[in-house]
Design an enzyme around this catalytic site. Structure first.
Site, PDB file in Angstrom:
ATOM      1  N   GLU A   1      53.880  11.288  61.044  1.00  0.00           N
ATOM      2  CA  GLU A   1      52.461  11.447  61.366  1.00  0.00           C
ATOM      3  C   GLU A   1      51.676  11.489  60.055  1.00  0.00           C
ATOM      4  O   GLU A   1      51.554  12.571  59.454  1.00  0.00           O
ATOM      5  CB  GLU A   1      52.215  12.779  62.088  1.00  0.00           C
ATOM      6  CG  GLU A   1      52.809  12.877  63.454  1.00  0.00           C
ATOM      7  CD  GLU A   1      52.020  13.850  64.350  1.00  0.00           C
ATOM      8  OE1 GLU A   1      51.655  13.444  65.437  1.00  0.00           O
ATOM      9  OE2 GLU A   1      51.756  14.991  63.937  1.00  0.00           O
TER      10      GLU A   1
ATOM     11  N   GLY B   1      48.358  13.365  70.580  1.00  0.00           N
ATOM     12  CA  GLY B   1      47.506  14.554  70.570  1.00  0.00           C
ATOM     13  C   GLY B   1      46.382  14.416  71.582  1.00  0.00           C
ATOM     14  O   GLY B   1      46.591  14.585  72.802  1.00  0.00           O
TER      15      GLY B   1
ATOM     16  N   HIS C   1      54.402  20.554  61.859  1.00  0.00           N
ATOM     17  CA  HIS C   1      53.185  19.777  62.116  1.00  0.00           C
ATOM     18  C   HIS C   1      52.200  19.989  60.956  1.00  0.00           C
ATOM     19  O   HIS C   1      52.077  21.102  60.439  1.00  0.00           O
ATOM     20  CB  HIS C   1      52.545  20.201  63.439  1.00  0.00           C
ATOM     21  CG  HIS C   1      51.513  19.215  63.893  1.00  0.00           C
ATOM     22  ND1 HIS C   1      50.259  19.174  63.352  1.00  0.00           N
ATOM     23  CD2 HIS C   1      51.582  18.207  64.784  1.00  0.00           C
ATOM     24  CE1 HIS C   1      49.581  18.178  63.923  1.00  0.00           C
ATOM     25  NE2 HIS C   1      50.362  17.577  64.790  1.00  0.00           N
TER      26      HIS C   1
ATOM     27  N   TRP D   1      49.580  19.180  73.172  1.00  0.00           N
ATOM     28  CA  TRP D   1      48.253  19.621  73.646  1.00  0.00           C
ATOM     29  C   TRP D   1      47.515  20.470  72.616  1.00  0.00           C
ATOM     30  O   TRP D   1      46.350  20.808  72.814  1.00  0.00           O
ATOM     31  CB  TRP D   1      48.409  20.438  74.936  1.00  0.00           C
ATOM     32  CG  TRP D   1      48.803  19.648  76.152  1.00  0.00           C
ATOM     33  CD1 TRP D   1      48.949  18.275  76.256  1.00  0.00           C
ATOM     34  CD2 TRP D   1      49.091  20.170  77.456  1.00  0.00           C
ATOM     35  NE1 TRP D   1      49.317  17.940  77.536  1.00  0.00           N
ATOM     36  CE2 TRP D   1      49.411  19.084  78.297  1.00  0.00           C
ATOM     37  CE3 TRP D   1      49.108  21.455  77.996  1.00  0.00           C
ATOM     38  CZ2 TRP D   1      49.739  19.247  79.652  1.00  0.00           C
ATOM     39  CZ3 TRP D   1      49.445  21.623  79.337  1.00  0.00           C
ATOM     40  CH2 TRP D   1      49.750  20.520  80.150  1.00  0.00           C
ATOM     41  N   LYS D   2      48.216  20.867  71.568  1.00  0.00           N
ATOM     42  CA  LYS D   2      47.609  21.731  70.531  1.00  0.00           C
ATOM     43  C   LYS D   2      46.981  22.975  71.187  1.00  0.00           C
ATOM     44  O   LYS D   2      47.589  23.521  72.089  1.00  0.00           O
ATOM     45  CB  LYS D   2      46.633  20.909  69.684  1.00  0.00           C
ATOM     46  CG  LYS D   2      47.331  19.659  69.109  1.00  0.00           C
ATOM     47  CD  LYS D   2      46.509  18.909  68.119  1.00  0.00           C
ATOM     48  CE  LYS D   2      47.305  17.694  67.624  1.00  0.00           C
ATOM     49  NZ  LYS D   2      46.635  16.937  66.594  1.00  0.00           N
TER      50      LYS D   2
ATOM     51  N   SER E   1      46.627   9.440  66.359  1.00  0.00           N
ATOM     52  CA  SER E   1      45.625   8.685  67.129  1.00  0.00           C
ATOM     53  C   SER E   1      46.233   7.648  68.068  1.00  0.00           C
ATOM     54  O   SER E   1      45.648   6.589  68.278  1.00  0.00           O
ATOM     55  CB  SER E   1      44.623   8.018  66.187  1.00  0.00           C
ATOM     56  OG  SER E   1      44.009   8.970  65.359  1.00  0.00           O
TER      57      SER E   1
HETATM   58  P1  13P Z   1      45.944  12.775  67.708  1.00  0.00           P
HETATM   59  O1  13P Z   1      46.712  11.917  68.691  1.00  0.00           O
HETATM   60  O2  13P Z   1      44.827  13.532  68.309  1.00  0.00           O
HETATM   61  O3  13P Z   1      45.564  11.988  66.493  1.00  0.00           O
HETATM   62  O4  13P Z   1      46.975  13.891  67.201  1.00  0.00           O
HETATM   63  C1  13P Z   1      48.182  13.481  66.707  1.00  0.00           C
HETATM   64  C2  13P Z   1      49.029  14.665  66.513  1.00  0.00           C
HETATM   65  O5  13P Z   1      48.756  15.468  65.642  1.00  0.00           O
HETATM   66  C3  13P Z   1      50.155  14.853  67.445  1.00  0.00           C
HETATM   67  O6  13P Z   1      51.000  15.851  67.003  1.00  0.00           O
END
Ligand code: 13P
Length: 241
Positions: free
Chosen positions: A160, A227, A86, A9-10, A206
């Site tokens: 990633e 994300g 990350h 969820w950041k 993504s």
């Molecule tokens: P997104 O899915 O928004 O590209 O983010 C990927 C991510 O950084 C998951 O840790």
């Protein structure tokens, strides 16, 4: 082993109440929810099926480290997983390979499952596949330096590519075939260099309700790290193994 679907969820959502309702809607088995640290404790009470993951942990267990949260404190709370390395922390907070390596070791010793993020930057990507391979293998070697083999079963790598994160903002396309080549390379490297029997590698960048199957349908890929799409439960719940 069952594939993992991890929600990162950041720095979202904006309140504990919103986090609790999001968690209730995404609470299914096979899922790991990684909210901001401050929501871990309330979500522990809410989640019945999904596991709880932290987005980071400090590399020292206790002492005069203002603002830090230790792996053992996370374990004590019932947290099972931690994301380490990350790219947003590597680039925005200047986390070095050495720090990441120490975080990996400390988290493993505390009993957490480590989701270790690696991935090449746009510059290496644009230089082509040889440069990407060098970048990945170097990053992996630094992150896993001196990690004892007894812990390998508790590590899952999240590949990633930095340029593939939140591509809706950058205009760059995801490239599943390219990513699969790199994931295969990562697995070969881990088997040869570390003698890992069954290395697990997930994909992140993504991933959404439209494209997840390109990744999850492939036996090579052991899960996805999601994300932005994890902030929308209707979309996130379509992402299934
Ligand atoms: P997104 O899915 O928004 O590209 O983010 C990927 C991510 O950084 C998951 O840790």
């Amino acid at each position: 082993m069952k594939k993992l679907i991890v929600a990162n969820w950041k720095l979202n959502p904006e309140s504990a109440k919103a986090a609790e309702s999001l968690a209730r809607l995404e609470d299914r088995s096979g899922v790991v929810i990684c909210p901001p640290t401050i929501y871990l404790a309330p979500l522990k009470k809410v989640l019945k099926r999904a596991k709880l993951g932290a987005q980071d942990a400090f590399w020292i267990e206790e002492g005069p480290y203002t603002g830090a949260v230790s792996p053992s404190q996370l374990v004590d709370l019932g947290v099972k997983y931690v994301i380490i390395g990350h790219s947003e922390r590597r680039y925005l907070l200047q986390e070095s390979d050495e720090v990441i390596n120490q975080k990996v070791e400390t988290a493993l010793k505390a009993g957490l499952q480590v989701i270790l993020c690696i991935g090449e930057d746009l510059e290496s990507h644009e230089k082509g596949s040889d440069q990407t391979r060098l970048f990945i293998v170097d990053q992996l070697g630094r992150a896993l330096k001196n990690v004892k083999s007894k812990y390998f079963k508790n590590i899952v790598i999240a590949y990633e590519p930095v340029w593939a994160i939140s591509t809706s903002n950058s205009g760059l396309e995801d490239a599943p075939d390219e990513s699969k080549k790199i994931i295969s390379l990562i697995k070969t490297f881990l088997k040869k260099r570390y003698l890992m029997h069954n290395p697990r590698v997930m994909y992140g960048g993504s991933v959404n309700a439209e494209n997840f199957d390109e990744y999850l349908a492939d036996d090579l890929i052991d899960g996805v790290l999601v994300g932005s799409a994890s902030l929308n439960p209707r979309e996130f719940n379509k992402i299934q193994t």
